[in-house]
Design an enzyme around this catalytic site. Sequence first.
Site, PDB file in Angstrom:
ATOM      1  N   LYS A  88       0.833  -1.204   0.000  1.00 22.74           N
ATOM      2  CA  LYS A  88       0.000   0.000   0.000  1.00 22.74           C
ATOM      3  C   LYS A  88       0.870   1.257   0.000  1.00 22.74           C
ATOM      4  CE  LYS A  88      -4.082  -1.905   2.313  1.00 22.74           C
ATOM      5  NZ  LYS A  88      -4.879  -1.963   3.551  1.00 22.74           N
ATOM      6  N   GLN A 132      -5.126  -1.344   9.637  1.00 23.44           N
ATOM      7  CA  GLN A 132      -5.096  -2.670   9.021  1.00 23.44           C
ATOM      8  C   GLN A 132      -5.753  -3.704   9.929  1.00 23.44           C
ATOM      9  OE1 GLN A 132      -3.952  -3.301   5.909  1.00 23.44           O
ATOM     10  NE2 GLN A 132      -4.592  -5.428   6.108  1.00 23.44           N
ATOM     11  N   ASP A 155     -11.365   3.644   4.214  1.00 22.08           N
ATOM     12  CA  ASP A 155     -11.776   2.261   4.013  1.00 22.08           C
ATOM     13  C   ASP A 155     -13.295   2.129   4.036  1.00 22.08           C
ATOM     14  OD1 ASP A 155     -10.569  -0.048   3.247  1.00 22.08           O
ATOM     15  OD2 ASP A 155     -10.164  -0.799   5.260  1.00 22.08           O
TER      16      ASP A 155
END
Length: 326
Positions: A88, A132, A155
Amino acid sequence: MIVAPWFLALSAAIAMFVSGGMMTGPAVSDTQEPHAARLIDGKGFAARMTQDIAADVSAFYDRHHITPGLAVVLVGNDPASEVYVRNKALQTHRAGMRSFMHMLPATTSQKELLGLIERLNVDPEIHGILVQLPLPAGLDPVVVTNAIIPEKDVDGLGVVNAGRLALGLPGIVPCTPLGCLLLLHHYVGDMRGRDALVIGASNLVGRPMAELLLREGCTVTVAHIDTRDTASLARQADIVVVATGVRELVRGDWIKPGATVIDVGISRVTLPNGKTRLVGDVKFDEAVKRAGLITPVPGGVGPMTIACLLRNTLDAARILVEGPAR
């Protein structure tokens, strides 16, 4: 409360990445078997997305002298998560954005983690925050995710953005379902009236994917752990999206001939010779003989997730700097 509009995360993305002659059709190998499904090239699609995002980032900087910043928080030392997070960061830099990595030990307390998120929420250099998952035991992912302000929840997993998606209101769309939808738009086109089956009902993929397909006019069924006969449901579906985390769960005879199969899963298996390879939630070698279109693993959905994360981060920066679109 201002969040990135739906049309910024979806309609504009579709217009940018699907129209304009950028991609004229799916990449199909000349050596592919005559009756095999066409492969959905998520890797190539994502690479072209990232190029266009980089151009938009440059234009954004020219207007405001601000570079969008993405903060990624990883708690613990899970090897797979570490690789994913570093990828990422690499893709963020390739798109011309700033990456802020926060690698915390597994012993980090929830109070410490929430304190970091609070600082990132008010940091003007940070336009997107991603924690995460999964988190180590003892940390509540719901509390942690919802500590991120909706404007920076790139997200799209917080209750505000999830609720806005469910109600059809402007909000940030979760990256993986959005990536799946962009692929479906390009390869399938108009989905109105199609029968769609989502296998897996997680908050991360399954539920938001069902909402997105409903918006496209599909008749949507969601199969989950208590579903009695998922195979029969799959045999009726024009579109099957699988996100269960169970490797090679969906067999070839589950697939309706000519259906489109989107495989979100990814697992590493050890072969008899000791080598390893990645597989999805669909038994690819079987399904490819019946499907009309199918995503490979790897090279399908995975790259799209990161590309959509970059797009969401840029959209969040636009909203935070320029205000909501009118």
